[in-house]
Structure formats: C-alpha cells, structure tokens
Design a protein around this motif. Sequence first.
Motif, PDB file in Angstrom:
ATOM      1  N   PHE A  42       0.674  -1.179  -0.056  1.00  0.00           N
ATOM      2  CA  PHE A  42      -0.113  -0.136  -0.011  1.00  0.00           C
ATOM      3  C   PHE A  42       0.795   1.250  -0.030  1.00  0.00           C
ATOM      4  CE2 PHE A  42      -2.598   3.261   2.405  1.00  0.00           C
ATOM      5  CZ  PHE A  42      -3.536   3.349   1.340  1.00  0.00           C
ATOM      6  N   ILE A  43       1.991   1.352   0.906  1.00  0.00           N
ATOM      7  CA  ILE A  43       2.640   2.432   0.881  1.00  0.00           C
ATOM      8  C   ILE A  43       3.529   2.766  -0.422  1.00  0.00           C
ATOM      9  CG2 ILE A  43       4.840   3.371   2.097  1.00  0.00           C
ATOM     10  CD1 ILE A  43       3.616   1.978   4.640  1.00  0.00           C
ATOM     11  N   ALA A  44       4.125   1.606  -0.999  1.00  0.00           N
ATOM     12  CA  ALA A  44       4.717   1.615  -2.270  1.00  0.00           C
ATOM     13  C   ALA A  44       4.103   1.983  -3.273  1.00  0.00           C
ATOM     14  CB  ALA A  44       5.193   0.211  -2.425  1.00  0.00           C
ATOM     15  N   ALA A  45       2.625   1.811  -3.340  1.00  0.00           N
ATOM     16  CA  ALA A  45       1.719   2.145  -4.407  1.00  0.00           C
ATOM     17  C   ALA A  45       1.354   3.810  -4.207  1.00  0.00           C
ATOM     18  CB  ALA A  45       0.392   1.205  -4.211  1.00  0.00           C
ATOM     19  N   MET A  46       1.289   4.136  -2.836  1.00  0.00           N
ATOM     20  CA  MET A  46       1.215   5.739  -2.623  1.00  0.00           C
ATOM     21  C   MET A  46       2.350   6.397  -3.110  1.00  0.00           C
ATOM     22  SD  MET A  46      -1.791   6.186  -1.560  1.00  0.00           S
ATOM     23  CE  MET A  46      -2.641   5.102  -2.727  1.00  0.00           C
ATOM     24  N   ILE A  47       3.437   5.793  -2.613  1.00  0.00           N
ATOM     25  CA  ILE A  47       4.651   6.611  -3.269  1.00  0.00           C
ATOM     26  C   ILE A  47       4.970   6.545  -4.887  1.00  0.00           C
ATOM     27  CG2 ILE A  47       7.344   6.440  -3.399  1.00  0.00           C
ATOM     28  CD1 ILE A  47       7.032   5.272  -0.496  1.00  0.00           C
ATOM     29  N   VAL A  48       4.393   5.470  -5.388  1.00  0.00           N
ATOM     30  CA  VAL A  48       4.419   5.458  -7.052  1.00  0.00           C
ATOM     31  C   VAL A  48       3.644   6.532  -7.608  1.00  0.00           C
ATOM     32  CG1 VAL A  48       3.981   4.106  -8.943  1.00  0.00           C
ATOM     33  CG2 VAL A  48       5.500   3.007  -7.188  1.00  0.00           C
ATOM     34  N   ARG A  49       2.303   6.592  -6.982  1.00  0.00           N
ATOM     35  CA  ARG A  49       1.409   7.529  -7.494  1.00  0.00           C
ATOM     36  C   ARG A  49       1.797   8.813  -7.271  1.00  0.00           C
ATOM     37  NH1 ARG A  49      -4.208   5.540  -8.465  1.00  0.00           N
ATOM     38  NH2 ARG A  49      -4.729   7.830  -7.994  1.00  0.00           N
ATOM     39  N   ALA A  50       2.388   9.215  -6.039  1.00  0.00           N
ATOM     40  CA  ALA A  50       3.071  10.676  -5.796  1.00  0.00           C
ATOM     41  C   ALA A  50       3.915  10.775  -6.721  1.00  0.00           C
ATOM     42  CB  ALA A  50       3.410  10.435  -4.410  1.00  0.00           C
TER      43      ALA A  50
END
Length: 57
Positions: A42-50
């Motif tokens: 989840f955190i990796a996905a949020m970082i990629v989206r950012a």
Amino acid sequence: MLGWAIAFLVIALIAAALGFGGIAGASAGIAKILFVIFLVLFIAAMIVRALRGRPPM
C-alpha cells in the motif's frame, strides 16, 4: 491481501477461544505477515502514485 489477513485473524481468535493454542498462534502469525505485506504494498503504491504526479486518494 487485507481480506486474507482479517480471515486468519478471525480463525486465530476462534481457535484461541476454543483452546487450540497451536492453531491460534500459527494463524495469528500468518495474519501479521499478511498485514505487513499489505502495508508495504500500500505504501509503495502511494509513493509510486505521488511520483507519477497523481495525488494520493
């Protein structure tokens, strides 16, 4: 992934209530591992989206 973690947590709670300590411990351990994997993804996905310019939801 989160659904599996919750399912194993419920299994652990039921097994602990019925006195099956080994099954409860194993299920709780699996639930912890799955939850940590969920958080990392989840955190990796949020970082990629950012980084791609999309605001996090």
